[in-house]
Design a protein around this motif. Structure first.
Motif, mmCIF file in Angstrom:
data_model
loop_
_atom_site.group_PDB
_atom_site.id
_atom_site.type_symbol
_atom_site.label_atom_id
_atom_site.label_comp_id
_atom_site.label_asym_id
_atom_site.label_seq_id
_atom_site.Cartn_x
_atom_site.Cartn_y
_atom_site.Cartn_z
ATOM 1 N N THR A 146 1.078 -1.293 -0.234
ATOM 2 C CA THR A 146 0.466 0.009 0.288
ATOM 3 C C THR A 146 1.134 1.289 -0.279
ATOM 4 O OG1 THR A 146 -1.980 -1.343 0.887
ATOM 5 C CG2 THR A 146 -1.847 1.417 1.224
ATOM 6 N N THR A 148 1.273 5.348 0.057
ATOM 7 C CA THR A 148 0.196 6.501 0.495
ATOM 8 C C THR A 148 0.665 7.673 -0.785
ATOM 9 O OG1 THR A 148 -0.069 6.085 2.662
ATOM 10 C CG2 THR A 148 -0.583 8.347 1.562
ATOM 11 N N ASN A 149 -0.534 8.025 -1.524
ATOM 12 C CA ASN A 149 -0.588 9.329 -2.599
ATOM 13 C C ASN A 149 0.149 10.566 -2.232
ATOM 14 O OD1 ASN A 149 -0.639 6.907 -4.565
ATOM 15 N ND2 ASN A 149 -3.189 7.152 -4.104
ATOM 16 N N GLU A 150 0.126 11.533 -2.592
ATOM 17 C CA GLU A 150 0.150 13.087 -2.026
ATOM 18 C C GLU A 150 -0.651 14.011 -2.012
ATOM 19 O OE1 GLU A 150 1.976 15.151 -5.701
ATOM 20 O OE2 GLU A 150 3.195 13.474 -6.853
ATOM 21 N N GLY A 152 -3.055 11.871 0.055
ATOM 22 C CA GLY A 152 -3.845 11.101 1.260
ATOM 23 C C GLY A 152 -4.536 9.662 0.648
ATOM 24 N N THR A 153 -4.485 9.922 -0.077
ATOM 25 C CA THR A 153 -5.040 8.693 -0.558
ATOM 26 C C THR A 153 -4.193 7.031 -0.743
ATOM 27 O OG1 THR A 153 -4.668 9.159 -3.230
ATOM 28 C CG2 THR A 153 -7.067 9.829 -2.219
ATOM 29 N N SER A 154 -4.079 6.257 -0.805
ATOM 30 C CA SER A 154 -3.852 5.001 -1.105
ATOM 31 C C SER A 154 -3.909 3.987 -2.192
ATOM 32 C CB SER A 154 -3.543 4.209 -0.033
ATOM 33 O OG SER A 154 -3.626 5.122 1.523
ATOM 34 N N THR A 155 -3.191 3.395 -2.883
ATOM 35 C CA THR A 155 -3.450 2.617 -3.769
ATOM 36 C C THR A 155 -2.184 1.542 -3.974
ATOM 37 O OG1 THR A 155 -1.574 3.480 -5.414
ATOM 38 C CG2 THR A 155 -3.789 4.567 -5.470
ATOM 39 N N THR A 156 -2.478 -0.068 -4.340
ATOM 40 C CA THR A 156 -1.673 -1.116 -4.313
ATOM 41 C C THR A 156 -0.762 -1.185 -5.034
ATOM 42 O OG1 THR A 156 -3.421 -2.020 -3.322
ATOM 43 C CG2 THR A 156 -1.677 -3.575 -4.000
ATOM 44 N N ASP A 208 8.149 10.295 9.152
ATOM 45 C CA ASP A 208 6.997 9.866 8.061
ATOM 46 C C ASP A 208 6.520 9.869 7.096
ATOM 47 O OD1 ASP A 208 6.042 11.293 9.681
ATOM 48 O OD2 ASP A 208 4.337 9.970 11.078
#
Length: 224
Positions: A146, A148-150, A152-156, A208
């Motif tokens: 996982t 974390t995108n810029e 704040g969303t997350s992608t796999t 982080d």
């Protein structure tokens, strides 16, 4: 050895000498190398080079290269105080120039957990590992992770992660790549902690990327 949950790419082509491993076999391997993997000392250092890009409001990308010289300054129980001397260099491109993204240097202090094989094995068991192979002392893993995108969303994403099992876990993740970034770590000789200048650094509770818990100041007394 850390970031076991941080994604992977395909493993690529291995010679007939590569040994494919299961999670259980990796756990046994890590346990057999506990002394090496958990070894840390003040002054232990590494160089981490990240190549990636920032997506701008118009959808264009500004590519950059960030180099961080990271050194353990102090060990307090199960935590370490690490100094990261960072240099950020955007690519000479129209996208970066129009966005006003400029080169900078920064020194950052943060706490990091001491290497723990038990924690590595827990992370391994919780990861979505697709494959793993060992060639010599290099362990290459393919894992869905996982990111974390810029915004704040997350992608796999799928990443390739390589570990040099002859090194402490503090600096044995020598390669970490996805379709959007590449991180390469090289070994570095120990530094003399007494010579480090901490008169103007940023101190963060964690490494982080969250800046709300960071304070700039003179932290020269942190070594005493």
């Amino acid at each position: 050895m850390k970031v076991l949950l941080a994604g992977i790419l395909a493993l690529g082509t291995f010679s007939a000498f590569a040994q494919n491993l299961t999670k259980a076999q990796i756990a046994t391997l890590l346990q057999s190398k506990t002394t090496i993997l958990e070894a840390v000392n003040p002054g232990m250092s590494k160089v981490v080079v990240t190549t990636s890009s920032v997506t701008l409001e118009d959808g264009a990308k500004c590519e950059f290269r960030q180099t961080a010289v990271e050194s353990i300054l102090k060990i307090e129980g199960e935590k370490m105080i690490v100094l990261s001397q960072q240099t950020f260099q955007p690519r000479m491109s129209e996208a970066c120039t129009l966005a006003g993204i400029e080169a900078f240097e920064e020194s950052v202090l943060f706490y990091e957990a001491k290497p723990s094989v038990a924690q590595d094995i827990q992370d391994l068991n919780e990861s979505d590992m697709k494959s793993a192979a060992k060639m010599g002392e290099i362990l290459t893993m393919s894992v869905n992770g996982t990111i974390t995108n810029e915004d704040g969303t997350s992608t796999t994403q799928l990443l390739t992660i390589k570990y040099d099992l002859t090194r402490s876990s503090f600096k044995n993740m020598i390669f970490n790549q996805s379709s959007e970034f590449k991180i390469e770590t090289t070994d570095m000789a120990d530094i003399d902690v007494a010579t480090v200048d901490l008169t103007d650094v940023v101190f963060c509770e964690n490494n982080d990327g969250v800046t709300e818990d960071c304070v700039r100041g003179d932290f020269s007394d942190i070594l005493f």
